[in-house]
Design a protein around this motif. Sequence first.
Motif, short mmCIF file in Angstrom:
data_model
loop_
_atom_site.label_atom_id
_atom_site.label_comp_id
_atom_site.label_asym_id
_atom_site.label_seq_id
_atom_site.Cartn_x
_atom_site.Cartn_y
_atom_site.Cartn_z
N PRO A 152 0.83 -1.23 0.00
CA PRO A 152 0.00 0.00 0.00
C PRO A 152 0.85 1.27 0.00
N PHE A 153 1.99 1.22 0.68
CA PHE A 153 2.87 2.39 0.70
C PHE A 153 3.48 2.61 -0.69
N GLY A 154 3.92 1.50 -1.30
CA GLY A 154 4.51 1.60 -2.63
C GLY A 154 3.55 2.21 -3.63
N GLU A 155 2.26 1.89 -3.48
CA GLU A 155 1.27 2.41 -4.42
C GLU A 155 0.89 3.86 -4.12
N GLN A 156 0.80 4.19 -2.84
CA GLN A 156 0.22 5.48 -2.49
C GLN A 156 1.21 6.60 -2.20
N ILE A 157 2.36 6.24 -1.63
CA ILE A 157 3.29 7.29 -1.18
C ILE A 157 3.70 8.23 -2.32
N PRO A 158 4.06 7.72 -3.52
CA PRO A 158 4.48 8.65 -4.57
C PRO A 158 3.43 9.73 -4.86
N GLY A 159 2.17 9.33 -5.00
CA GLY A 159 1.11 10.29 -5.28
C GLY A 159 0.89 11.26 -4.13
N LEU A 160 0.87 10.70 -2.91
CA LEU A 160 0.62 11.54 -1.73
C LEU A 160 1.73 12.57 -1.55
N LEU A 161 2.97 12.18 -1.83
CA LEU A 161 4.07 13.13 -1.67
C LEU A 161 4.02 14.20 -2.75
N SER A 162 3.68 13.79 -3.96
CA SER A 162 3.68 14.81 -5.02
C SER A 162 2.55 15.82 -4.79
N GLU A 163 1.41 15.37 -4.20
CA GLU A 163 0.35 16.32 -3.82
C GLU A 163 0.87 17.36 -2.83
N ARG A 164 1.88 16.98 -2.06
CA ARG A 164 2.41 17.89 -1.04
C ARG A 164 3.70 18.57 -1.51
N ASP A 165 3.91 18.59 -2.83
CA ASP A 165 5.08 19.23 -3.44
C ASP A 165 6.41 18.66 -2.97
N LEU A 166 6.40 17.37 -2.71
CA LEU A 166 7.67 16.71 -2.36
C LEU A 166 8.05 15.81 -3.54
N GLU A 167 9.35 15.72 -3.79
CA GLU A 167 9.81 14.99 -4.96
C GLU A 167 10.54 13.71 -4.52
N ILE A 168 10.16 12.59 -5.12
CA ILE A 168 10.90 11.36 -4.86
C ILE A 168 12.08 11.32 -5.82
N VAL A 169 13.30 11.37 -5.26
CA VAL A 169 14.49 11.41 -6.12
C VAL A 169 15.15 10.04 -6.23
N TYR A 170 14.72 9.12 -5.37
CA TYR A 170 15.29 7.78 -5.44
C TYR A 170 14.29 6.85 -4.78
N GLN A 171 14.03 5.68 -5.39
CA GLN A 171 13.19 4.71 -4.69
C GLN A 171 13.57 3.30 -5.04
N ASP A 172 13.41 2.41 -4.05
CA ASP A 172 13.71 1.01 -4.27
C ASP A 172 13.07 0.19 -3.17
N ALA A 173 12.75 -1.07 -3.52
CA ALA A 173 12.31 -2.03 -2.50
C ALA A 173 13.50 -2.92 -2.21
N LEU A 174 13.84 -3.09 -0.94
CA LEU A 174 15.05 -3.82 -0.58
C LEU A 174 14.74 -5.26 -0.22
N SER A 175 15.63 -6.16 -0.63
CA SER A 175 15.44 -7.57 -0.33
C SER A 175 15.44 -7.80 1.17
N ILE A 176 14.44 -8.54 1.65
CA ILE A 176 14.39 -8.82 3.10
C ILE A 176 15.27 -10.02 3.43
N GLU A 177 15.89 -10.61 2.42
CA GLU A 177 16.77 -11.78 2.64
C GLU A 177 18.19 -11.34 2.94
N GLY A 178 18.41 -10.08 3.13
CA GLY A 178 19.77 -9.63 3.42
C GLY A 178 20.15 -8.53 2.45
N THR A 179 20.37 -7.35 2.99
CA THR A 179 20.74 -6.23 2.15
C THR A 179 22.04 -5.65 2.67
N ASP A 180 22.97 -5.38 1.75
CA ASP A 180 24.21 -4.71 2.12
C ASP A 180 23.94 -3.22 2.00
N PHE A 181 23.97 -2.51 3.12
CA PHE A 181 23.55 -1.11 3.09
C PHE A 181 24.62 -0.17 2.53
#
Lengths: 290, 413
Positions: free
Chosen positions: B176-205
């Motif tokens: 639900p966040f993946g679907e809604q956050i981009p639209g909700l942020l753009s309504e508030r004049d905020l820009e998404i400059v980077y986005q990704d879903a991270l593997s829950i099996e282990g991510t090297d930060f």
Amino acid sequence: MLGDIATLVLQGTMISAVYALIAIGFTMIFGVGGTLNLAHGALIMSGAYVFGVLAQGAHPAVAFPITILVVALLSWGLYQILVRWVEENVVITFLATVIVAVAATEVILIRFGSSPLGMTLVSGAVNLEPYGINARPRIVQFVGFVISWVAIGLLWYYITKTDDGRSILAASMSERGAQLTGVDLHSVRSKTWLIAGALAGAAGIILGSTGGATPLMWLNPLALAFMIVVIGGIGSIKGSVVAAYVIGFLEQFTVTFVGHGFRGILSLVVLVVFLLFMPQGLYGREFAHD
Amino acid sequence: MATTFAGCLGGGGSDGLTIGHLAPMSNPLGIGSKRTVDMAVEELNDDGGFNGEQATVITKDTRTDPSEAQSVTEELIQQEDVDLLIGTFNSETTQSILDLTAEFDVPFMITGSAAPSLVTDYAGSDYDTYKNVFRIGPINSDFQAESIADYCAYLNDQHDWDRVAFLRDQAEWTEPFGEQIPGLLSERDLEIVYQDALSIEGTDFGPVMSDVNESDADFVLRFFAHIDGGDMLTRWHEGQYDFGIEGVHVSGMLPSYNELYDGAATYETTAQSGAAGVTSITERTQPFVEAYSSRYQDADEAPIRAPMYMGFNTYDGIHVFKEAIDSLETTDTRNNLDDFVGEMLDVDVTGVAGQLRFYGPDSDYPHDVREERRADGTITNYPVTQWVGPEESECVYPDEHRTADHQLPSWMQ
């Protein structure tokens, strides 16, 4: 672009060194005894927890060698108490070591719960942006890299230059041949488990210090060790080191050019390709001809 | 012989009120929840009981495992003859027992899972079958997304932060966040400059931090429940990256989390029901947190200072249940389910995590807890806390519950 590549190389080198440390012990045990030690990940986890607990009271420089020793002894004990009695039967060994791994998770859950245990080996980071590399690696990563190569170097020296070590090599080439030349197989296997435990302990400390310790942290390293060993050639230490770097760089390549969610995909594809077309791996049976 | 017989009778039937509590008991969220259900029942028993009857609580460990959850739920329903089920943490586990509770008409109060689908795909599509299910909290992910977007707008007002790096677990609950956050942020004049879903099996930060840094984001908005952000936070502090870390971080809600990571969580924020007990959401919040900490401060297992969000919701759930039972004038909920549901829909209780009222059968979210909104429409019952010291956190959002302004990390000040 050049900066991107430099970043990729740096990040890949760092993570691959840890992967090598994870896989070598696993491959040694398989090479010498033909045993698939599924508790290898659990030994790595115990390294993280032992260090995490010791480091709360002692200086990391003191906690580090004690942890290595404790995990080496745990590994040795696992062999003496359980594995040596069942090692001739592959299936039983497989099951017995899985049970040890699951039991280890339960013990950790009871003792520490499922919350992560954080720990510090060394703190600080280096900002490489002035040098055109978009990364601020942690000092603990450099330490992990150094530990990995020191361990590999010591192991190489031991196995190729000392009589004791050569007996391990001999046993992995041909058990019967080794026995005919007077090698005590039981003692060789005990030594192998001891060394593999020490390497697992070091891997556990690095993993725990970078990401914290959790009761299921053994799963990923074990899966990685499997992949690395298949790609490198079962039983080959050189193969494991090379394969660790192959996997590490593939992952880095994937996250750089595809996305973080696809981190493991490319390595899995490579794994399948190896299983189908090159099941002996890169350096399969290299021990036998070294 | 007579004792045995009486003992048998006592184990089932309608005499005595039995509450079944379901939670992962190796997880501090579950431990907090168990402690609060015990506290609530003890307090209410001492205060005249549930329609005059004394309640007993039986807690079963779901081990965050759907099949284990099913088997313990069946045991609670069939053998313990429970009159209420309360709890469950991750959405997959909750979903696995919905059919079972519906089949036996057992009232079920969800206190740990936020997936909207637990309501929309069940009571929302087949109301008659699933009318036994209520969610006490937290507000569902659709409302959470809206509330978080408002929080981002607050950050922009506060620090001129309008470039967002949006990261999330690659898992069902963040969809639900993946679907809604981009639209909700753009309504508030905020820009998404980077986005990704991270593997829950282990991510090297390491590479993640490099990518965020390169995107020149002002802050990371991340949704982590499966991923423990400890590695990310340590890199953030040690590397002194010029961006904030905001959003939802379930591991970071543990009251001892920042100590566990030697202070690496300082300045990170997370939204959570109950705001970790650091503010007075209602007049009941602080007395509850004080009672909890005085009761459990010497306990071996975390959480000892305040329960985590699930504990707030579970405590509220028991109070809602008492309210409904007292109006129903019987504790036999399973044979009077329609009347019980009617009473639940009339409930308007001040809880420790907010005001509790439920959506009716014809809404988009039947039997889901209602979000609270202030006059301008902003959601107020999904507060955000920020770590400001090894053991201290402050509530930084919304205005009504704020105990301190949001702080920039020390290296950015």
